[in-house]
Enzyme design. Structure first.
Site, PDB file in Angstrom:
ATOM      1  N   LYS A  27     -72.332  63.033  44.576  1.00  0.00           N
ATOM      2  CA  LYS A  27     -73.608  63.354  45.408  1.00  0.00           C
ATOM      3  C   LYS A  27     -74.229  61.989  45.902  1.00  0.00           C
ATOM      4  O   LYS A  27     -74.106  61.676  46.836  1.00  0.00           O
ATOM      5  CB  LYS A  27     -74.819  64.062  45.492  1.00  0.00           C
ATOM      6  N   ASP A  29     -72.929  66.542  38.795  1.00  0.00           N
ATOM      7  CA  ASP A  29     -72.960  67.010  40.564  1.00  0.00           C
ATOM      8  C   ASP A  29     -73.978  65.458  40.561  1.00  0.00           C
ATOM      9  O   ASP A  29     -73.384  65.132  41.919  1.00  0.00           O
ATOM     10  CB  ASP A  29     -73.553  68.040  39.975  1.00  0.00           C
ATOM     11  N   LYS A  74     -67.956  69.301  47.491  1.00  0.00           N
ATOM     12  CA  LYS A  74     -67.655  68.621  47.142  1.00  0.00           C
ATOM     13  C   LYS A  74     -66.726  67.430  46.644  1.00  0.00           C
ATOM     14  O   LYS A  74     -66.506  66.333  46.592  1.00  0.00           O
ATOM     15  CB  LYS A  74     -69.041  67.604  45.711  1.00  0.00           C
ATOM     16  N   GLY A 119     -79.988  77.422  47.403  1.00  0.00           N
ATOM     17  CA  GLY A 119     -79.881  78.771  47.321  1.00  0.00           C
ATOM     18  C   GLY A 119     -78.928  79.333  48.188  1.00  0.00           C
ATOM     19  O   GLY A 119     -78.618  77.972  49.291  1.00  0.00           O
ATOM     20  N   VAL A 152     -74.280  67.890  49.838  1.00  0.00           N
ATOM     21  CA  VAL A 152     -75.869  67.265  49.348  1.00  0.00           C
ATOM     22  C   VAL A 152     -77.306  67.679  49.848  1.00  0.00           C
ATOM     23  O   VAL A 152     -76.892  68.199  51.221  1.00  0.00           O
ATOM     24  CB  VAL A 152     -75.830  65.436  49.649  1.00  0.00           C
TER      25      VAL A 152
END
Length: 818
Positions: free
Chosen positions: A665, A661, A562, A784, A592
């Site tokens: 995003k 974070d 990012k 994930g 994102v």
């Protein structure tokens, strides 16, 4: 000294020179045509040469043509001969004066005057005796001038007249006497200086001047490499490499970045406009690599010829030759046919059908040879069109495709090359431009080779590579994608012959080398692929700072990282501009929402003409899990420690609780929606009390109970209103044109779109001109390894889809040179 000792001594001398002359550079006439061109060559030498390298030169520009025209005037005893000689002299004087200091120029002009006197004497007496000597002045003048320029500006230099050492058998076969040539070369070479050698010219055993024929300077360069054992030869010319067809007549021709030696020789034999068969002969028994590059675009990587792995062997190209003859005779059957094939170096032959294909110039020699066999012969004008590739005669699928491409054409026969690297169609008519383009399209479509470099070999990087083999087999767009690089924070494995995906981690452990960013950029900027994609799965800000350099090299980036997309406005805009200028693609769907298609949705709306006025939602899988799970039945700190133990939070949970974070995003999405803002424009609520922010991770975890009362109070106050608490990100365009952006804890009603999610889910809500009263919602797992790796693969397919039909601009002198 006996013969064995002589050979041993010459070998030792050659090995010693191999350590000194590591590279031979050849510059053709067009590269040296004008003062401006020569200045460019001097820059190339300054950047690419070192002492004890050798530079081989052709005559400047059209000097050889002018010399030959003057020679013809002498044969015809024309009155204009004196004027032509004066023009030769004046052209050289202008070059000398424009490139050298006054003192050096005066000395060089004195040498020139002496040469002019000599050639005038030859031309006005018996010119036919001195044709080769006369033509050799072009290379001599070129070498002497360049050496003087280098000595003045760059480094110690000297020039060599190749006739002082290079001995061939005759100017028809041009076979080099390596033993004598090497011995004499060792006598005239000067160590510690840069040597400039005349191309094109040599001598025979009697000392008579000989020329090496068409593209003789290329041949001279590879002869020099053979004599010295040089590691590399670069032919600097007016085109930036070898192409899959002649780019002057096939606009879709693509550069062949790497060619196996055998394929290159076959291309030279069958009419490639840059390569010629003799050029490669001296390198047959050497590991020397040959490079072809453009002196007019010398920053652009050219073509390398040498020994390579399977990827380079997959390349196909198409070439043609017109004005040939099909010779048919009983003498071309069986063993005699094999003898004829070898004797006349036939383009192709068939000892069962009894024919050979030769150049028109060989007709007389073939007729004379057949006269001694007392057999009849017929000659038929033909052309050939060939598909060339590594051992294609053994590839049934390539042969079938070649036949299909020619199914509507008249074809005398399709022959296998005796060297196994080409399929040759014999045509009863000239090969047209239309036919060449048609066959090239059918044989090379979708053949662009794309290199893939994966940076970041952690949890998600491992899963990305586990998914890759299946993707390569089931997605046609990835057919020519090759894994060529693996990068961790300290080590890198780059293998341009490809890395076996199933063994990637084992090979990395065995072969990876330490690197710094400069070395990494050197590796990546010299890649041999039509396109190169770097997949950045690192969390490293330092690695993201390389994006600008990647883009300048035309390298494409898929980033889960990012940092770059949320960097300062100035840096971010610079990256976008650089990527656009160099036609680099930059995708970051997984920055994102992991694999959720939020980026695609935003891009589609913008590209379709909609205008986004608000984006909001829950962007953190960790904070989603915490607040969907927290019900005040256990202290918040206990829940946080449970999440840490399950791997739901970062190793330091404050990274999640700080909101930074989520803030990044939101900035990424706002920029993607077309708004210009920075991190400081986004209010960010840090959920960690100031007293805990500066502690070590261990100290913070030990004192995490200090969080409990705040979250208990927030939960109870919301519950009293029938509401819940969630960490929400939102930016919106106000009616007055101002942007409002923030991330922080919010109280939501139970029926709010953000109130009831599966723990770890992300949800994105988009309001636009098209989606105002009923906003667009995208919801699903926001973290994930599987979904994130899948999102990266989605970007990979997307990039390959955009690249599949992209063409590189061909760099041809006089068309689009720098």
């Amino acid at each position: 000294m006996n013969q064995v000792n002589v050979v041993e001594q010459l070998t030792a001398e050659r090995n010693q020179l191999a350590k000194q002359a590591v590279h031979v550079h050849k510059f053709g006439g067009s590269s040296l045509a004008t003062a401006q061109c020569i200045e460019r060559v001097v820059d190339i030498i300054r950047q690419h040469c070192q002492l004890n390298d050798l530079v081989v030169v052709s005559a400047n520009g059209d000097t050889t043509d002018a010399l030959f025209a003057t020679y013809q005037l002498a044969l015809e005893r024309q009155d204009t001969l004196t004027s032509a000689i004066a023009q030769l002299y004046q052209a050289q004087v202008e070059l000398i004066k424009s490139l050298l200091s006054a003192a050096t120029a005066e000395r060089m002009i004195d040498y020139l005057k002496s040469d002019i006197q000599q050639l005038t004497h030859w031309l006005t007496s018996t010119p036919e005796q001195y044709q080769a000597d006369f033509l050799s002045f072009g290379e001599l003048w070129s070498a002497r001038l360049l050496s003087a320029i280098l000595s003045e500006r760059v480094c110690p230099s000297y020039y060599l007249d190749a006739r002082d050492f290079l001995v061939i058998n005759n100017d028809q076969q041009c076979v080099v006497d390596n033993g004598i040539s090497l011995e004499q070369f060792n006598q005239v070479t000067q160590l510690g200086k840069l040597g400039v050698v005349t191309g094109y010219i040599s001598k025979d055993s009697a000392g008579k001047t000989c020329t090496l024929g068409r593209n003789g300077s290329d041949y001279s360069a590879t002869i020099m490499a053979s004599l010295t054992g040089a590691l590399n030869v670069t032919l600097w010319t007016d085109v930036d490499g070898i192409y899959s067809a002649d780019p002057r007549v096939v606009p879709t021709a693509r550069k062949l970045h790497r060619l196996p030696n055998g394929v290159a020789k076959e291309l030279g034999r069958l009419g490639n406009p840059v390569l010629h068969a003799k050029t490669l002969q001296p390198l047959t028994d050497h590991s020397t690599h040959l490079h072809v590059a453009s002196s007019f675009d010398y920053q652009n990587t050219g073509t390398e010829i040498g020994k390579f792995g399977q990827i380079a062997k997959q390349e196909l190209s198409v070439t043609y030759l017109n004005d040939l003859l099909l010779a048919q005779s009983e003498s071309f059957l069986g063993q005699q046919g094999e003898q004829a094939q070898h004797l006349f170096a036939a383009i192709c032959s068939d000892t069962e059908a009894g024919y050979i294909v030769i150049s028109q110039a060989q007709q007389k020699a073939v007729s004379q040879w057949l006269a001694s066999h007392d057999t009849e012969v017929s000659f038929t004008p033909v052309a050939i069109l060939a598909t060339v590739g590594h051992k294609v005669v053994h590839h049934g699928d390539v042969k079938a495709r070649f036949k299909r491409a020619l199914k509507h054409e008249q074809v005398f026969a399709i022959a296998n090359s005796p060297f196994q690297h080409s399929l040759i169609a014999i045509l009863p008519q000239a090969c047209s431009v239309e036919l060449l383009n048609h066959v090239h399209h059918d044989m090379t479509k979708d053949a662009r080779h794309i290199g893939l470099v994966v940076a970041g070999l952690g949890n998600i990087g491992e899963r990305f590579l586990q998914l890759l083999p299946k993707q390569l087999t089931q997605i046609p767009l990835l057919e020519n994608l090759h894994l060529v690089g693996l990068i961790s924070s300290k080590k890198a494995l780059i293998n341009n012959d490809g890395i076996e995906v199933s063994q990637a981690f084992a090979l990395f452990e065995q072969e990876a080398k330490n690197y710094d960013h400069q070395l990494l950029m050197s590796w990546l900027s010299n890649h041999p692929y039509d396109e190169l994609i770097v997949v950045d799965i690192t969390p490293s800000e330092a690695f993201s700072l390389l994006y600008g350099e990647f883009f300048k090299q035309g390298i494409h980036v898929i980033g889960a990282n990012k940092w770059a997309a949320s960097s300062s406005t100035e840096h971010y805009n610079d990256l976008l501009t650089t990527a656009q200028q160099h036609k680099s693609l930059w995708l970051g769907n997984t920055t994102v929402g992991a694999g959720l298609p939020i980026n695609y949705a935003i891009q589609d709306l913008i590209n379709s003409g909609d205008q986004i006025i608000e984006i909001s939602g829950i962007f953190s899988g960790t904070l989603s899990w915490l607040f969907e799970t927290y019900d005040n039945s256990v202290p918040f700190s206990q829940l946080l420690l449970d999440a840490l133990a399950q791997g739901i939070t970062e190793p330091d949970p404050r990274e999640d609780l700080s909101g930074r974070d989520v803030q990044r995003k939101l900035l990424i999405l706002a920029r993607m929606a077309g708004f210009e803002l920075s991190l400081t424009d986004i209010d960010c609520q840090n959920l960690v009390p100031e007293a805990l922010q500066q502690l070590s991770t261990e100290e913070f975890l030990a004192q995490a109970a200090a969080l409990d009362s705040y979250f208990a109070d927030a939960y109870l106050q919301a519950a009293d209103q029938g509401c819940c608490i969630r960490y929400i990100a939102k930016f919106s365009l106000q009616d007055n044109g101002q942007l409002c952006a923030s991330v922080g804890l919010a109280v939501l009603t139970e029926n709010d779109a953000f109130a009831n999610l599966t723990p770890c889910d992300n949800v994105f809500q988009i309001r636009s001109h098209w989606y105002q009263d009923n906003p667009l919602l995208i919801r699903g797992p926001g973290a994930g390894r599987d979904v994130t790796a899948g999102g990266l693969h989605s970007d990979l397919v997307n990039i390959c889809r955009q690249l599949v039909h992209r063409q590189q601009q061909v760099k041809l002198k006089g068309i689009n040179t720098l």
